[in-house]
Design a protein around this motif. Structure first.
Motif: not given
Length: 124
Positions: A49-50, A65-73
């Motif tokens: 992911s990116a 896709k649909g199972r993992f989620t990328i995010s940033r703080d």
């Protein structure tokens, strides 16, 4: 230089969840697109992911896709990978990577900086 340190890996049963973290230091975090890759034993490192500089754009490998989620703080200079519905085939060392760009790259050679990796093991 950007220093990246991953954490959050471990052993989990199939169907479980883990959240990986990647703490960045050394440069302005918001200048870098960030990516997650993984490498299973005997296999090449592959894209997971990116996420763009702002966090507004994300991409995923079809396998997650649909199972993992990328995010940033940005307040914590950290990028996350929330992994749900884990499968044994998700077992790998997971690496965080950074690139001074706002383009979402998916190839290993396109990233300039790498963390040391964190092991994720999913038991069946």
């Amino acid at each position: 230089q950007v220093q990246l340190v991953e954490s959050g890996g471990g052993l989990v049963q199939a169907g479980g969840s883990l959240r990986l973290s990647c703490a960045a230091s050394g440069r302005t975090f918001s200048d870098y697109a960030m990516g997650w890759f993984r490498q299973a034993p005997g296999k090449e490192r592959e894209f997971v992911s990116a996420i763009s500089r702002s966090g507004g754009n994300t991409i995923y490998a079809d396998s997650v896709k649909g199972r993992f989620t990328i995010s940033r703080d940005h307040s914590k200079n950290t990028v996350y990978l929330q992994m749900n519905s884990l499968k044994p085939e998700d077992t790998a060392v997971y690496y965080c990577a950074a690139r001074y760009s706002d383009v979402l790259f998916t190839f290993v050679h396109e990233y300039n900086f790498w963390g040391q990796g964190t092991q994720v093991t999913v038991s069946s």
